[in-house]
Design a protein around this motif. Structure first.
Motif, PDB file in Angstrom:
ATOM      1  N   GLY A 292      10.327   7.447   6.086  1.00 37.76           N
ATOM      2  CA  GLY A 292       9.351   8.400   5.684  1.00 37.76           C
ATOM      3  C   GLY A 292       9.606   9.663   6.424  1.00 37.76           C
ATOM      4  N   GLU A 293       9.109  10.885   6.089  1.00 43.85           N
ATOM      5  CA  GLU A 293       9.199  12.148   6.325  1.00 43.85           C
ATOM      6  C   GLU A 293       7.786  12.529   7.375  1.00 43.85           C
ATOM      7  N   ILE A 294       7.795  13.036   8.426  1.00 47.68           N
ATOM      8  CA  ILE A 294       6.781  13.445   9.179  1.00 47.68           C
ATOM      9  C   ILE A 294       5.974  14.592   8.582  1.00 47.68           C
ATOM     10  N   LYS A 295       4.730  14.412   8.192  1.00 47.51           N
ATOM     11  CA  LYS A 295       4.202  15.750   7.655  1.00 47.51           C
ATOM     12  C   LYS A 295       2.968  16.243   8.737  1.00 47.51           C
ATOM     13  N   HIS A 296       2.405  15.247   9.246  1.00 48.55           N
ATOM     14  CA  HIS A 296       1.399  15.542  10.514  1.00 48.55           C
ATOM     15  C   HIS A 296       1.856  15.011  11.871  1.00 48.55           C
ATOM     16  N   LEU A 297       1.423  15.804  12.875  1.00 50.46           N
ATOM     17  CA  LEU A 297       1.631  14.971  14.293  1.00 50.46           C
ATOM     18  C   LEU A 297       0.384  15.546  15.150  1.00 50.46           C
TER      19      LEU A 297
ATOM     20  N   ASN B 140       0.829  -1.427  -0.152  1.00 49.01           N
ATOM     21  CA  ASN B 140       0.097   0.016   0.085  1.00 49.01           C
ATOM     22  C   ASN B 140       0.883   1.240   0.048  1.00 49.01           C
ATOM     23  N   ILE B 141       1.883   1.278   0.884  1.00 46.05           N
ATOM     24  CA  ILE B 141       2.958   2.415   0.737  1.00 46.05           C
ATOM     25  C   ILE B 141       3.443   2.727  -0.515  1.00 46.05           C
ATOM     26  N   ARG B 142       3.887   1.551  -1.144  1.00 43.03           N
ATOM     27  CA  ARG B 142       4.452   1.876  -2.608  1.00 43.03           C
ATOM     28  C   ARG B 142       3.520   2.439  -3.693  1.00 43.03           C
ATOM     29  N   GLN B 143       2.154   2.044  -3.298  1.00 43.37           N
ATOM     30  CA  GLN B 143       1.101   2.664  -4.028  1.00 43.37           C
ATOM     31  C   GLN B 143       0.810   4.100  -3.778  1.00 43.37           C
ATOM     32  N   THR B 144       0.733   4.507  -2.685  1.00 43.77           N
ATOM     33  CA  THR B 144       0.339   5.632  -2.354  1.00 43.77           C
ATOM     34  C   THR B 144       1.226   6.572  -1.899  1.00 43.77           C
ATOM     35  N   PHE B 145       2.350   6.328  -1.379  1.00 44.88           N
ATOM     36  CA  PHE B 145       3.477   7.000  -0.793  1.00 44.88           C
ATOM     37  C   PHE B 145       3.055   7.705   0.547  1.00 44.88           C
ATOM     38  N   TYR B 146       2.110   7.118   1.168  1.00 45.81           N
ATOM     39  CA  TYR B 146       1.572   7.751   2.567  1.00 45.81           C
ATOM     40  C   TYR B 146       1.317   6.723   3.496  1.00 45.81           C
ATOM     41  N   TYR B 147       1.697   6.852   4.777  1.00 45.28           N
ATOM     42  CA  TYR B 147       1.063   6.006   5.758  1.00 45.28           C
ATOM     43  C   TYR B 147       1.145   6.833   7.290  1.00 45.28           C
ATOM     44  N   THR B 148       0.387   6.200   8.145  1.00 40.69           N
ATOM     45  CA  THR B 148       0.380   6.614   9.707  1.00 40.69           C
ATOM     46  C   THR B 148       1.262   5.724  10.535  1.00 40.69           C
ATOM     47  N   ILE B 149       1.756   6.334  11.589  1.00 40.54           N
ATOM     48  CA  ILE B 149       2.384   5.515  12.851  1.00 40.54           C
ATOM     49  C   ILE B 149       1.410   6.075  13.803  1.00 40.54           C
ATOM     50  N   ASN B 150       1.029   5.176  14.558  1.00 34.77           N
ATOM     51  CA  ASN B 150       0.146   5.309  15.694  1.00 34.77           C
ATOM     52  C   ASN B 150       0.664   4.679  17.125  1.00 34.77           C
ATOM     53  N   HIS B 151       1.070   5.192  18.096  1.00 36.04           N
ATOM     54  CA  HIS B 151       1.379   4.638  19.297  1.00 36.04           C
ATOM     55  C   HIS B 151       0.339   3.577  19.966  1.00 36.04           C
TER      56      HIS B 151
ATOM     57  N   PHE C 195      -5.633   7.604  10.330  1.00 38.10           N
ATOM     58  CA  PHE C 195      -4.927   7.416  11.599  1.00 38.10           C
ATOM     59  C   PHE C 195      -5.755   6.671  12.634  1.00 38.10           C
ATOM     60  N   VAL C 196      -5.347   6.136  13.934  1.00 39.63           N
ATOM     61  CA  VAL C 196      -5.998   5.160  14.640  1.00 39.63           C
ATOM     62  C   VAL C 196      -6.518   6.007  15.706  1.00 39.63           C
ATOM     63  N   SER C 197      -7.903   6.308  15.699  1.00 37.95           N
ATOM     64  CA  SER C 197      -8.385   7.339  16.611  1.00 37.95           C
ATOM     65  C   SER C 197      -8.131   7.014  17.957  1.00 37.95           C
ATOM     66  N   GLU C 198      -8.239   5.824  18.452  1.00 35.35           N
ATOM     67  CA  GLU C 198      -7.836   5.246  19.620  1.00 35.35           C
ATOM     68  C   GLU C 198      -6.166   5.655  20.105  1.00 35.35           C
ATOM     69  N   SER C 199      -5.292   6.044  19.297  1.00 39.38           N
ATOM     70  CA  SER C 199      -4.113   6.190  19.565  1.00 39.38           C
ATOM     71  C   SER C 199      -3.824   7.422  20.131  1.00 39.38           C
ATOM     72  N   ASN C 200      -3.119   7.728  21.179  1.00 38.36           N
ATOM     73  CA  ASN C 200      -2.907   9.228  21.822  1.00 38.36           C
ATOM     74  C   ASN C 200      -2.066   9.932  21.055  1.00 38.36           C
ATOM     75  N   ILE C 201      -1.090   9.100  20.386  1.00 34.69           N
ATOM     76  CA  ILE C 201      -0.071   9.971  19.480  1.00 34.69           C
ATOM     77  C   ILE C 201       0.339   9.244  17.959  1.00 34.69           C
ATOM     78  N   GLN C 202      -0.247  10.185  17.237  1.00 36.25           N
ATOM     79  CA  GLN C 202      -0.471   9.960  15.812  1.00 36.25           C
ATOM     80  C   GLN C 202       0.294  10.561  14.860  1.00 36.25           C
ATOM     81  N   ILE C 203       0.920   9.956  13.922  1.00 32.78           N
ATOM     82  CA  ILE C 203       2.174  10.512  13.092  1.00 32.78           C
ATOM     83  C   ILE C 203       1.554  10.098  11.792  1.00 32.78           C
TER      84      ILE C 203
END
Length: 204
Positions: free
Chosen positions: A156-161, A77-88, A128-136
């Motif tokens: 990846g480069e952080i675009k939103h935090l 999916n990342i190869r297709q769209t170039f975007y992803y989220t990381i959620n604690h 993003f995962v709504s239940e996560s308190n730290i979303q990237i």
């Protein structure tokens, strides 16, 4: 009694025992849910314990993707769209997060089967995962092949935090304990943490 294993003995351990042993050697690891979506709008969510800091300027994070011996929906999916989220992963959702490691079919969203909530905001194309308190939210910069074992380092480069106001300390550090973030050991251990202290910047 001290146990000594050489590389021959390690290689001859039963597979699951060897995997568990080697996975535990690096100690406590961060636990994150990586959210992705493909060009057909199918969402995917998977737990990773290999997310690492790459650099602060520009703000970069990386994670390791395993070999492509089986379908890897996250990296595809990342190869297709170039975007992803990381959620604690936090103490309230670690069991649901663990369940995302199951091998679901491409058309089965882990958001749905675990009951975690996809959250779209700020026109970012990936949930993003709504239940996560730290979303990237990140944009792919490069994928580096680790030829020794055919894994991939995804950078990846952080675009939103996004994070709660009350966990941001004056020093700039996020209080991840206050956020409820948990840590992991091996492939199945989940731990809460306790800060010992913060030390000053070291100088000669």
């Amino acid at each position: 009694m001290l146990i000594h294993l050489d590389n021959y003995q390690i290689g001859n351990l039963e597979d699951r025992k060897r995997i568990a042993l080697i996975n535990s050697l690096s100690g406590f690891k961060s636990l994150n849910l990586i959210g992705t979506i493909n060009n057909q709008g199918q969402t995917n969510l998977a737990i990773f314990n290999s997310v690492v800091h790459i650099g602060a300027n520009p703000p970069l994070m990386g994670f390791i993707s395993r070999p492509d011996s089986v379908e890897k929906h996250t990296i595809e999916n990342i190869r297709q769209t170039f975007y992803y989220t990381i959620n604690h992963v936090n103490i309230n959702i670690f069991e649901q997060a663990h369940q995302t490691s199951a091998r679901y079919k491409r058309d089965e969203s882990e958001f749905v089967v675990t009951g975690l909530t996809p959250e779209y905001k700020n026109n970012f194309p990936v949930p993003f995962v709504s239940e996560s308190n730290i979303q990237i939210g990140l944009e792919l910069q490069e994928i580096i092949s680790v030829k020794t074992n055919n894994t991939l380092l995804v950078v990846g480069e952080i675009k939103h935090l996004f994070f709660p106001n009350d966990i941001w300390e004056d020093s700039g550090v996020l209080d991840i304990e206050k956020a409820g973030s948990v840590t992991g050991s091996s492939l199945d251990g989940y731990h809460s943490t306790q800060l010992i202290t913060r030390l000053k910047y070291s100088k000669p």
